[in-house]
Design an enzyme around this catalytic site. Structure first.
Site, PDB file in Angstrom:
ATOM      1  N   THR A  18       0.774  -2.954  -0.393  1.00 12.69           N
ATOM      2  CA  THR A  18       1.890  -2.154  -0.898  1.00 12.69           C
ATOM      3  C   THR A  18       2.704  -1.577   0.257  1.00 12.69           C
ATOM      4  OG1 THR A  18       0.419  -1.492  -2.700  1.00 12.69           O
ATOM      5  CG2 THR A  18       2.496  -0.317  -2.540  1.00 12.69           C
ATOM      6  N   ARG A  22      -3.505  -2.572   6.044  1.00  9.93           N
ATOM      7  CA  ARG A  22      -4.458  -1.481   6.227  1.00  9.93           C
ATOM      8  C   ARG A  22      -5.884  -2.017   6.243  1.00  9.93           C
ATOM      9  NH1 ARG A  22      -1.635   3.311   2.561  1.00  9.93           N
ATOM     10  NH2 ARG A  22       0.366   3.069   3.598  1.00  9.93           N
ATOM     11  N   SER A 113      -1.423   6.190   6.127  1.00  9.92           N
ATOM     12  CA  SER A 113      -0.928   7.198   5.198  1.00  9.92           C
ATOM     13  C   SER A 113      -1.967   8.224   4.769  1.00  9.92           C
ATOM     14  CB  SER A 113      -0.321   6.488   3.994  1.00  9.92           C
ATOM     15  OG  SER A 113       0.367   7.407   3.194  1.00  9.92           O
ATOM     16  N   HIS A 114      -2.262   8.248   3.477  1.00  5.52           N
ATOM     17  CA  HIS A 114      -3.157   9.277   2.938  1.00  5.52           C
ATOM     18  C   HIS A 114      -4.627   8.893   3.072  1.00  5.52           C
ATOM     19  CE1 HIS A 114      -2.322   6.214   0.023  1.00  5.52           C
ATOM     20  NE2 HIS A 114      -3.445   6.512  -0.586  1.00  5.52           N
ATOM     21  N   LYS A 126       2.753  -1.260  10.034  1.00  2.00           N
ATOM     22  CA  LYS A 126       3.807  -1.657   9.118  1.00  2.00           C
ATOM     23  C   LYS A 126       5.066  -1.955   9.918  1.00  2.00           C
ATOM     24  CE  LYS A 126       5.727   1.672   6.598  1.00  2.00           C
ATOM     25  NZ  LYS A 126       6.208   2.506   5.505  1.00  2.00           N
ATOM     26  N   ASP A 278       1.331  14.298   3.337  1.00  2.00           N
ATOM     27  CA  ASP A 278       0.178  13.438   3.611  1.00  2.00           C
ATOM     28  C   ASP A 278       0.066  13.037   5.081  1.00  2.00           C
ATOM     29  OD1 ASP A 278       2.347  11.686   3.656  1.00  2.00           O
ATOM     30  OD2 ASP A 278       1.172  10.000   2.884  1.00  2.00           O
ATOM     31  N   ASP A 280       1.022  10.594   6.995  1.00  5.07           N
ATOM     32  CA  ASP A 280       2.201  10.153   7.755  1.00  5.07           C
ATOM     33  C   ASP A 280       3.491  10.860   7.337  1.00  5.07           C
ATOM     34  OD1 ASP A 280       2.044   8.830   5.294  1.00  5.07           O
ATOM     35  OD2 ASP A 280       3.244   7.156   6.003  1.00  5.07           O
ATOM     36  N   ASP A 282       5.146  11.176   4.442  1.00  6.11           N
ATOM     37  CA  ASP A 282       6.136  10.689   3.473  1.00  6.11           C
ATOM     38  C   ASP A 282       5.875  11.181   2.050  1.00  6.11           C
ATOM     39  OD1 ASP A 282       3.937   9.067   3.165  1.00  6.11           O
ATOM     40  OD2 ASP A 282       5.027   7.170   3.322  1.00  6.11           O
ATOM     41  N   ARG A 283       4.689  11.745   1.801  1.00  5.75           N
ATOM     42  CA  ARG A 283       4.418  12.248   0.447  1.00  5.75           C
ATOM     43  C   ARG A 283       4.596  13.761   0.383  1.00  5.75           C
ATOM     44  NH1 ARG A 283      -0.434   9.006  -2.415  1.00  5.75           N
ATOM     45  NH2 ARG A 283       0.130   6.937  -1.647  1.00  5.75           N
ATOM     46  N   THR A 345       5.906  -0.873  -7.734  1.00  2.00           N
ATOM     47  CA  THR A 345       5.345   0.149  -6.860  1.00  2.00           C
ATOM     48  C   THR A 345       5.536  -0.213  -5.388  1.00  2.00           C
ATOM     49  OG1 THR A 345       3.726   0.802  -8.512  1.00  2.00           O
ATOM     50  CG2 THR A 345       3.157   1.249  -6.224  1.00  2.00           C
ATOM     51  N   GLU A 365       5.502   8.183  -8.744  1.00  2.00           N
ATOM     52  CA  GLU A 365       4.562   9.162  -9.272  1.00  2.00           C
ATOM     53  C   GLU A 365       3.500   9.559  -8.244  1.00  2.00           C
ATOM     54  OE1 GLU A 365       1.248   8.047  -9.490  1.00  2.00           O
ATOM     55  OE2 GLU A 365       2.045   6.145  -8.706  1.00  2.00           O
ATOM     56  N   SER A 366       3.326   8.747  -7.228  1.00  2.00           N
ATOM     57  CA  SER A 366       2.292   8.964  -6.215  1.00  2.00           C
ATOM     58  C   SER A 366       2.756   9.979  -5.170  1.00  2.00           C
ATOM     59  CB  SER A 366       1.931   7.638  -5.560  1.00  2.00           C
ATOM     60  OG  SER A 366       3.108   7.003  -5.075  1.00  2.00           O
ATOM     61  N   LYS A 377      10.168   7.268   1.761  1.00  2.00           N
ATOM     62  CA  LYS A 377      10.013   8.525   1.056  1.00  2.00           C
ATOM     63  C   LYS A 377       9.805   9.613   2.101  1.00  2.00           C
ATOM     64  CE  LYS A 377       5.143   7.577  -0.189  1.00  2.00           C
ATOM     65  NZ  LYS A 377       4.915   6.130  -0.025  1.00  2.00           N
ATOM     66  N   ARG A 497      -5.827   1.724 -11.142  1.00  2.00           N
ATOM     67  CA  ARG A 497      -5.044   2.913 -11.481  1.00  2.00           C
ATOM     68  C   ARG A 497      -4.587   2.799 -12.931  1.00  2.00           C
ATOM     69  NH1 ARG A 497      -4.768   4.892  -6.488  1.00  2.00           N
ATOM     70  NH2 ARG A 497      -3.794   3.771  -4.760  1.00  2.00           N
TER      71      ARG A 497
HETATM   72  C1  VG1 Z   1       0.090   3.693  -3.308  1.00  2.00           C
HETATM   73  C2  VG1 Z   1       1.024   4.315  -4.318  1.00  2.00           C
HETATM   74  C3  VG1 Z   1       2.440   3.807  -4.104  1.00  2.00           C
HETATM   75  C4  VG1 Z   1       2.869   4.092  -2.664  1.00  2.00           C
HETATM   76  C5  VG1 Z   1       1.864   3.495  -1.698  1.00  2.00           C
HETATM   77  C6  VG1 Z   1       2.165   3.849  -0.264  1.00  2.00           C
HETATM   78  O1  VG1 Z   1       0.064   2.288  -3.481  1.00  2.00           O
HETATM   79  O2  VG1 Z   1       0.601   4.035  -5.624  1.00  2.00           O
HETATM   80  O3  VG1 Z   1       3.297   4.434  -5.024  1.00  2.00           O
HETATM   81  O4  VG1 Z   1       4.135   3.549  -2.407  1.00  2.00           O
HETATM   82  O5  VG1 Z   1       0.559   3.978  -1.995  1.00  2.00           O
HETATM   83  O6  VG1 Z   1       2.202   5.228  -0.082  1.00  2.00           O
HETATM   84  P1  VG1 Z   1      -1.125   1.535  -4.264  1.00  2.00           P
HETATM   85  O7  VG1 Z   1      -0.808   0.071  -4.162  1.00  2.00           O
HETATM   86  O8  VG1 Z   1      -2.402   1.946  -3.598  1.00  2.00           O
HETATM   87  O9  VG1 Z   1      -1.080   2.061  -5.658  1.00  2.00           O
HETATM   88  V1  VG1 Z   1       1.745   5.858   1.398  1.00  2.00           V
HETATM   89  O10 VG1 Z   1       2.195   7.478   1.400  1.00  2.00           O
HETATM   90  O11 VG1 Z   1       0.047   5.535   1.271  1.00  2.00           O
HETATM   91  O12 VG1 Z   1       2.454   4.922   2.533  1.00  2.00           O
HETATM   92 CO    CO Z   2       2.164   8.220   3.234  1.00  2.00          CO
END
Ligand code: VG1
Ligand code: CO
Length: 544
Positions: A18, A22, A113-114, A126, A278, A280, A282-283, A345, A365-366, A377, A497
């Site tokens: 996504t 990772r 990220s998170h 990325k 989060d 990085d 972006d959240r 997504t 929504e995330s 984001k 999910r």
């Molecule tokens: C998750 C979220 C998605 C978001 C992605 C990257 O992906 O659902 O909405 O864009 O993380 O966010 P997935 O495929 O695990 O549902 V971040 O802040 O981790 O770069």
């Molecule tokens: Co992030």
């Protein structure tokens, strides 16, 4: 400067998900793993040769070492200039800002990220294109194809660049420019928001906030902007020291992981406003006094109020939301006579819409919201947006959201995550659902009648590219929905999910508890997918 060509062998698991590639840190530390992927970027992105690239990461374990390796690969591949954040740091939105501001040919962002960080945890990489956004699927596909056939990479032999020293250092013909990671981003925020008004809000003595940086990348950004420039009292930013392992925590701003600020906004001594970001940056999570704003609602409130905010005062051109995000924003777009796009997504799907000016705001929504100011984001941006809104409307977070529901109705929302389940079981579950789709429309489940059921496919309205199998949607008459998809960011097994949304137009019912309202849908969703029988899980790992 001596350039070496090192013989290498392809790995078969370098397909970006996504949001980038990772894996566990140990995988990236393995011989040639990082090098192969980065060389594949250079091999497929011809503009980088003789061009400029941005480079930075969220500061997690292995960030500094990876930055040094990438700089040496960049020099060997003829990149003319690498703009790197001091200490190897750039939040994801700040990297997007830097790519756009300095018109680079793209950039590499290091982040998972998170996901937790540390020697035994996750790392990620990325590539973002010249518009500042995550590479679209066509580009990630090309990089992945290259990783399957790569046989060597090029690297220069050199001592480490001093990442803490601002200014230009030379590596052969390549200039390495170490920049302040916060300055350009702070400058952009100043243009978008009414800093004077937010400053007055902080100065009023009537408003208390906390920002939880969760020991991740936003600490320095939030301290400089919220405490430094906007004058919030020292200590407003908590957990503001970035750590390689995020202090052992899970830098995911939601009710389950950002408990500290949830506590600060609860009870009689609750503060007025709190937010978190989060790993990085972006959240974002937005909390008012005893009040949680769902990310889907946050996007809808932003869309409805954008004209009150300096950078958006002439209105917005349209909105977009990822498919599982609640339809709250659709209702606002409808009322404003604007288009609301439903995308798969992942932020990469918003890029074309933003570039073509079809939308100004978008969200997921995330815990992701953003606008056309960058192509990622943006956590801190969302916090500043809310601060600006609170300063202008002089109402509480709760008042603003309840007022919004009165106008548009309320989309109750919840997400169930079943983490690290057996991959084959998760895929089997999705397959089984797919096989039932065509028979579902018209069927009755309790009070709910299925209106449509499909496997979401998206045709990009700008370039016509098609993305299939983006999640299963089951829509009920009346606007409620169940969505199922498998995560594309995890590193262990599969994560299922389940996204649930219940639309309630009646204001008298807006005070009901979310869990109670969602209960019937939860039951339908778990039974329909045979979750317990297929995964062995009677309860989700996380509910957000
Ligand atoms: C998750 C979220 C998605 C978001 C992605 C990257 O992906 O659902 O909405 O864009 O993380 O966010 P997935 O495929 O695990 O549902 V971040 O802040 O981790 O770069
Ligand atoms: Co992030």
């Amino acid at each position: 400067m001596e350039i070496s060509s090192i013989t290498s062998h392809p790995f078969d698991d370098q397909k970006p998900g996504t949001s980038g590639l990772r894996k566990k840190v140990k995988v990236f530390q393995g011989p040639n793993y990082l090098e192969n992927f980065v060389q594949s970027i250079f091999d497929t992105q011809a503009d980088l040769k003789g061009g400029v690239m941005a480079l930075g990461g969220d500061g997690r374990f292995y960030n500094r070492q990876a930055i040094q390796i990438i700089i040496r690969l960049a020099a060997a591949n003829g990149v003319a200039r690498v703009i790197v954040g001091q200490g190897g740091i750039l939040s994801t939105p700040a990297a997007s800002c830097v790519i756009r501001k300095y018109k680079t040919n793209g950039g590499i962002i290091l982040s998972a990220s998170h996901n937790p960080g540390g020697p035994d945890e996750d790392f990620g990489i990325k590539f973002n294109t010249a518009n500042g956004g995550p590479a679209p699927e066509g580009v990630t596909e090309a990089i992945f194809e290259r990783t399957k056939t790569i046989s060597e990479y090029r690297i220069v032999e050199a001592t480490d660049i001093d990442l803490d020293q601002l200014g230009i250092q030379q590596l052969g013909d390549t200039s390495i420019e170490v920049i302040d990671p916060v300055a350009d981003y702070a400058e952009l925020m100043k243009q978008l928001f009414d800093f004077e008004r937010i400053h007055q809000l902080f100065n009023s003595g009537l408003f208390q906030m906390r920002f939880d940086a969760m020991h991740a990348v936003t600490g320095p950004y939030a301290k400089r902007i919220i405490e430094g420039i906007l004058g919030a009292e020292p200590g407003t930013v908590i957990n503001g020291e970035p750590k390689e392992d995020f202090g052992g925590g899970h830098p995911d701003p939601n009710l389950a992981h950002a408990k500290e600020i949830v506590k600060l906004t609860s009870g009689i001594n609750a503060i007025d406003f709190a937010a978190a970001s989060d790993g990085d940056g972006d959240r974002n999570m937005i909390l008012g006094r005893n009040f949680f704003v769902t990310p889907s609602d946050s996007l809808a409130v932003m869309a409805a109020n954008a004209h009150l905010i300096k950078g958006y005062k002439s209105g917005i051109s349209g909105v977009a939301r990822s498919m599982p995000t609640s339809q709250a924003a659709d209702r606002v777009a409808d009322a404003l006579g604007l288009e609301c796009y439903e995308t798969p997504t992942g932020w990469k799907f918003f890029g074309n819409l933003l570039d073509a000016r079809k939308i100004t705001l978008c969200g997921e929504e995330s815990f992701g919201t953003g606008s056309d100011h960058v192509r990622e984001k943006d956590g801190l941006w969302a916090v500043l947006f809310w601060l600006n809104l609170l300063a202008v409307r002089q109402e509480s977070v709760e008042q603003i959201v309840r007022d919004h529901w009165r106008k548009f109705g309320r989309n109750f929302y919840t997400r169930y995550d079943y983490e690290a389940v057996d991959k084959a079981a998760a895929e089997g579950l999705m397959e089984h659902l797919r096989s039932r789709l065509s028979a579902l429309p018209g069927s009755q489940f309790g009070n709910y009648t299925v209106d449509y059921a499909d496997d979401f496919a998206y045709t990009d309205p700008v370039d016509g590219s098609i993305s299939k199998n983006q999640g299963i949607r089951i829509g009920f008459s009346g606007g409620s929905r169940i969505v199922y998809r498998l995560s594309g960011t995890g590193t262990v097994g599969a994560t299922l999910r389940v996204y649930l949304e219940a639309y309630e137009p009646d204001p008298d019912k807006h005070t009901l508890e979310t869990a109670k309202v969602m209960q019937p849908l939860v039951q339908i969703a778990t039974e329909l997918a045979e979750i317990e029988a297929r995964t062995g899980r009677s309860e989700p790992t996380v509910i957000t």
